[in-house]
Every structure is written in C-alpha cells, then in structure tokens.
Write an enzyme that holds these catalytic residues in place. Structure first.
Site, short mmCIF file in Angstrom:
data_model
loop_
_atom_site.label_atom_id
_atom_site.label_comp_id
_atom_site.label_asym_id
_atom_site.label_seq_id
_atom_site.Cartn_x
_atom_site.Cartn_y
_atom_site.Cartn_z
N THR A 75 0.82 -1.20 0.00
CA THR A 75 0.00 0.00 0.00
C THR A 75 0.86 1.26 0.00
O THR A 75 1.90 1.32 0.67
CB THR A 75 -0.95 0.03 1.22
OG1 THR A 75 -1.61 1.31 1.25
CG2 THR A 75 -0.20 -0.16 2.52
N GLU A 77 0.32 3.80 1.52
CA GLU A 77 0.27 4.40 2.84
C GLU A 77 1.13 3.63 3.86
O GLU A 77 0.96 3.75 5.07
CB GLU A 77 -1.17 4.52 3.31
CG GLU A 77 -1.92 5.54 2.45
CD GLU A 77 -3.39 5.63 2.74
OE1 GLU A 77 -3.94 6.72 2.50
OE2 GLU A 77 -4.00 4.66 3.19
N HIS A 96 -6.74 0.36 8.79
CA HIS A 96 -7.08 1.69 8.26
C HIS A 96 -8.29 1.55 7.35
O HIS A 96 -8.24 0.85 6.33
CB HIS A 96 -5.90 2.28 7.49
CG HIS A 96 -6.25 3.49 6.68
ND1 HIS A 96 -7.06 4.50 7.16
CD2 HIS A 96 -5.93 3.85 5.41
CE1 HIS A 96 -7.21 5.43 6.24
NE2 HIS A 96 -6.53 5.05 5.16
N HIS A 98 -12.20 3.40 5.69
CA HIS A 98 -12.86 4.60 5.20
C HIS A 98 -14.35 4.53 5.51
O HIS A 98 -15.17 4.88 4.67
CB HIS A 98 -12.64 4.75 3.70
CG HIS A 98 -11.23 5.02 3.31
ND1 HIS A 98 -10.81 5.09 2.00
CD2 HIS A 98 -10.10 5.24 4.05
CE1 HIS A 98 -9.50 5.33 1.93
NE2 HIS A 98 -9.05 5.42 3.18
N HIS A 161 -10.01 11.94 5.31
CA HIS A 161 -9.41 10.69 4.82
C HIS A 161 -10.10 9.45 5.37
O HIS A 161 -10.71 8.69 4.61
CB HIS A 161 -7.93 10.71 5.19
CG HIS A 161 -7.13 9.61 4.58
ND1 HIS A 161 -5.77 9.68 4.40
CD2 HIS A 161 -7.48 8.38 4.13
CE1 HIS A 161 -5.33 8.58 3.85
NE2 HIS A 161 -6.35 7.76 3.67
#
Length: 218
Positions: A75, A77, A96, A98, A161
């Site tokens: 990823t 990130e 993580h 969304h 985010h």
C-alpha cells in the site's frame, strides 16, 4: 515468508470489507511480526474480493520490500503504518478504513467525544477520538501527522481521509474500527435529534474507572 500472518491479515481485510468499513480497493491493513520485526501489509490496487494471501507483501521497518508476488507493491500508505509501529511499540496490528460516518467527522475535522460507555475500550486518554491533521496519502506529511494523536488513543480519525485503529491483536483492532463507526453513527444521530447541540458525554474519569463488578462472586 510469514505465511500464517499473511493469512491472518487476509481475513482481517475481508472481514473489514464484509462489515462495510471500506470497499473494494480503499483502506489498508498490516501486522507486525514480533520475532523478525517485519511487517506483512496489504498490496496497493487489489480488490479485496479478489485478494489472496500470496499477494500480501512483506517489508521491514525502513520500508524496504522484502517479499512480494510479481510486481505487487505494498500500500502507498505504508509509511503511515511504519510510523505508527515506531511510535507505539505496544501495537502489532493496524487497521485503516474509510467507514462512512466516521470519515464524515474526519472531513469536518471534528473529534468524536465519549458519548457511550463502550469508548472505554478505545484507549482514549483525553476523552475524544482525536483527528490527525491532513496529510497527502502516501507522504511523510501523512505519516508525521499521526504521531501525536496515536499516542492519545488507539483509534484516530485522519482529516478528510478515514480511520485508523490499532491493537496488539487483529481481532481487537478490527473490533475497535467497528466500534468507531458505530459510535460515529450514534453521535451523528444524537446531533440530528438534538438540533445540532452537543449531546452529553461520559466523563473521562467515569470511562477510565470501570472495573468488573466485585459483587459477582465466583
């Protein structure tokens, strides 16, 4: 390499998808191996409905890719994940997501207060789910933005985010991410029902002092 952890991480990713915490290619997940100090992390650009454990990447704490399948990349990130592991040595798993209600508050840069007692399991040291300042995904600006808030809580919002949840094990990290979304929805509905006025919060002292009732005898 680290095949068992790859399979564990695959299950976390698919459970997050099934729970509606993130869809298709959004969100990312990692697990740190305590013995080797290597990290297994989900790859970039792969739909979780199609993801297999062999596609999960292995990296070290300096962002060197140790193992990948074909041209798979971890990823984008990844730097955020590694920064959290460096900042919180007690943490082994990062989720993580969304999720919609929680991300809505992240867009507003609005911390979520301890309005229900379940917040007691989220490691909130200041009585709110804090918000990390905006950083472009995949950059050191993003990874640096999480340093302060992740020391204050096991769950944080990322401005405009999403959500990050951490724990020592994958089951509880994913549970915390689910709790954040449920809490965010309750908070939203309470605000709407209350004409936009803030609902009463459970005090930090009350949240922290809970113990299993001594009156129950074994």
């Amino acid at each position: 390499m680290l095949e068992n952890l790859k399979r564990e991480l695959l299950q976390v990713a698919k459970d997050a998808e099934k729970s509606g915490l993130c869809r298709h290619k959004s969100g990312n997940f990692s697990i740190r191996d305590r013995k080797s100090n290597l990290v297994v992390v989900t790859p970039a650009g792969v739909d979780r409905n199609e993801l297999i454990h062999e596609q999960i990447c292995v990296v070290d704490m300096e962002a060197n890719v140790i193992e990948r399948l074909g041209d798979m990349k971890p990823t984008s990130e990844l730097l955020m994940h590694l920064q959290i592991y460096k900042t919180r040595p007690d943490v082994n798993v990062i989720v993580h997501t969304h999720s919609k209600f929680a991300t809505s508050f992240a867009v507003l840069k609005k911390p979520i207060p301890t309005i229900v007692y379940e917040c007691s399991v989220l490691g909130l040291k200041e009585g709110v789910i804090p918000v990390a300042d905006y950083g472009t995904p995949g950059t050191t600006a993003l990874s640096n933005s999480v340093i302060e808030p992740i020391q204050k809580a096991d769950v944080i919002l990322l401005e405009s985010h999403g959500v990050v949840a951490v724990d020592k094990n994958s089951k509880d990290a994913l549970l915390k991410a689910n709790y954040v979304e449920e809490l965010a929805e309750i908070y939203y509905r309470a605000l709407m029902m209350n004409g936009g006025k803030e609902p009463n919060a459970v005090s930090l002292d009350e949240i922290q002092k809970w113990r299993y009732p001594s009156e129950i005898k074994f």
